[in-house]
Design a protein around this motif. Structure first.
Motif, PDB file in Angstrom:
ATOM      1  N   SER A   1      39.820  34.002  33.311  1.00 51.47           N
ATOM      2  CA  SER A   1      39.800  32.564  33.572  1.00 51.47           C
ATOM      3  C   SER A   1      40.930  32.179  34.520  1.00 51.47           C
ATOM      4  O   SER A   1      42.071  32.613  34.341  1.00 51.47           O
ATOM      5  N   GLY A   2      40.582  31.373  35.533  1.00 52.50           N
ATOM      6  CA  GLY A   2      41.587  30.906  36.480  1.00 52.50           C
ATOM      7  C   GLY A   2      41.882  31.858  37.610  1.00 52.50           C
ATOM      8  O   GLY A   2      42.659  31.526  38.513  1.00 52.50           O
ATOM      9  N   GLU A   3      41.291  33.056  37.611  1.00 51.42           N
ATOM     10  CA  GLU A   3      41.509  34.025  38.673  1.00 51.42           C
ATOM     11  C   GLU A   3      40.214  34.253  39.454  1.00 51.42           C
ATOM     12  O   GLU A   3      39.122  34.035  38.945  1.00 51.42           O
ATOM     13  N   LYS A   4      40.350  34.716  40.687  1.00 49.59           N
ATOM     14  CA  LYS A   4      39.206  34.929  41.558  1.00 49.59           C
ATOM     15  C   LYS A   4      38.433  36.190  41.164  1.00 49.59           C
ATOM     16  O   LYS A   4      39.013  37.222  40.870  1.00 49.59           O
ATOM     17  N   VAL A   5      37.093  36.059  41.176  1.00 48.43           N
ATOM     18  CA  VAL A   5      36.200  37.207  41.058  1.00 48.43           C
ATOM     19  C   VAL A   5      35.039  36.943  42.001  1.00 48.43           C
ATOM     20  O   VAL A   5      34.405  35.896  41.943  1.00 48.43           O
TER      21      VAL A   5
END
Length: 396
Positions: free
Chosen positions: A74-78
């Motif tokens: 959550s909150g990070e780029k993928v």
């Protein structure tokens, strides 16, 4: 304690006859159909996959031969997308030489759902939103025509039909009722969709569309006690029937209180259909139920204090094993094997204030996806959520 049990399981054959579907045209593996088998009485025992090993680098304890990886945080780029907070219900869909994993977002007012597209080796190709601006999207379910039913867990919540491939706008399916929706599971043999309701006195519903594959119109029904023991009757094993809900929009009286003979469950959670049986869980009394659609019977699969605690999400393999996720407890995904054995399959360590959500198998059955909704922080808003993939020799 484990009480009397009932368990059937089925193969992966699917009924793809859904003339008039405005979406996609083939049925995913595991969407229903197939022969049924009577299994022995459920009992606690040794997992067919063996004991759990020590936690790996991701804090996941698994049987020998299985590995885990973190797919998204959550909150990070993928895949070019910032992964949402509070990842919840999920499902997988075939996609050419790869597949797609869809995940709901259980955040107030901002909910919605996102999708990750994988290549043939499991590499992430891209990620994107398929639903936005909804409220507390909890569980949900996949359809045989390759759409995702994202369910709002709020009073008078709605079901939104979403395109996991990202080509069509999501649509609310108002005929499926306004209540605190949890999970949905399609029965292609009877051409209905079963739905759970997360209320202390929630009901078990089915939606009968006028045209299979088109959810814009149809009839909402609720599971009832045919004997008629009176309003507010608690669910119990035995014969059951269905009655129409007079006002699915529930403008005045909640849907669960409109039919006097409706039976009630202590907080409906996950839902999974296979081989003529719809399995669903009730978190308030830690039970796994089985509705035998052909026989019109309701039975209890699991009713105990261990090894499953806080039963929630439920899914299954093509070979007939059920996988049940815990809310709290020991943060485990347990197996109810086709032989009738209940045992832990995996354990997430260091995340005692989280819950396991979004369990789903890849179309070929070789990978299991799930999320830790709150992650190690245990934050209510789910900002520390983590989505995992487990790969290994799952049984056919």
């Amino acid at each position: 304690m484990l009480r009397r049990t009932f368990l059937r399981s089925g193969g992966a054959a699917a009924d793809a006859a859904f003339a008039g579907s405005p979406w996609h045209g083939t049925a995913p593996a595991g969407s229903g159909g197939g022969p049924t088998r009577q299994a022995p009485r459920v009992r606690a025992g040794d997992s067919p996959y063996g004991p759990l090993g020590a936690p790996d680098a991701n804090g996941i304890s698994l049987p020998a031969g299985f590995t885990s990886r973190i797919v998204a945080r959550s909150g990070e780029k993928v895949g070019g997308l910032t992964w949402h907070a509070a990842p919840d219900g999920g499902a997988c869909f075939p996609d050419g030489d790869g597949w797609i994993y869809v995940s709901n977002c259980e955040v107030p007012l901002l909910g919605g759902a996102s999708a990750i597209r994988f290549g043939p080796g499991g590499e992430v190709r891209e990620a994107y939103r398929i639903l936005s601006g909804t409220d507390l999207n909890r569980a949900g379910g996949a359809t045989p025509w390759h759409t995702w039913l994202s369910c709002e867990e709020i009073p008078r919540g709605q079901v939104f039909e979403c395109d996991p491939y990202g080509g069509r706008a999501a649509m609310p399916r108002l005929a499926m009722g306004r209540f605190r929706h949890e999970a949905a599971a399609c029965d292609p043999e009877r051409r209905v969709i079963y739905m759970t309701e997360d209320e202390p006195d929630g009901c078990f519903y089915r939606f009968v569309p006028i045209v299979w594959g088109d959810l814009t119109e149809g009839r909402l029904e609720v599971l009832c006690d045919p004997v008629g023991t009176g309003p507010g009757a608690k669910a119990a094993p035995g014969p059951v029937s269905w009655e129409p809900v007079p006002s699915p929009a529930a403008i005045g009286t909640p849907a669960r209180h409109q039919v006097p003979r409706a039976v009630h469950f202590a907080g409906g959670e996950g839902c999974h259909y296979a081989g003529g049986i719809c399995y669903f869980t009730s978190g308030g009394d830690n039970r796994v139920w089985a509705y035998d659609a052909a026989a019109g019977m309701l039975e209890i699969v699991y009713d105990g204090d261990a090894p499953l605690r806080g039963v929630d999400d439920i899914t299954g393999t093509r070979g007939g094993d059920l996988f049940v996720a815990e809310t709290g407890g020991l943060m485990e995904i347990g197996i109810i094997s086709r032989e009738g054995v209940v045992a832990p399959f995996l354990r997430v360590t260091g995340q005692d204030r989280s819950q396991i959500t979004g369990t789903a198998f890849s179309p070929d059955g070789s990978r299991l996806y799930f999320s830790s909704r709150r992650g190690p922080s245990g934050a209510r808003e789910g900002t520390g959520g983590i989505t995992y993939e487990v790969t290994g020799p799952f049984r056919d």
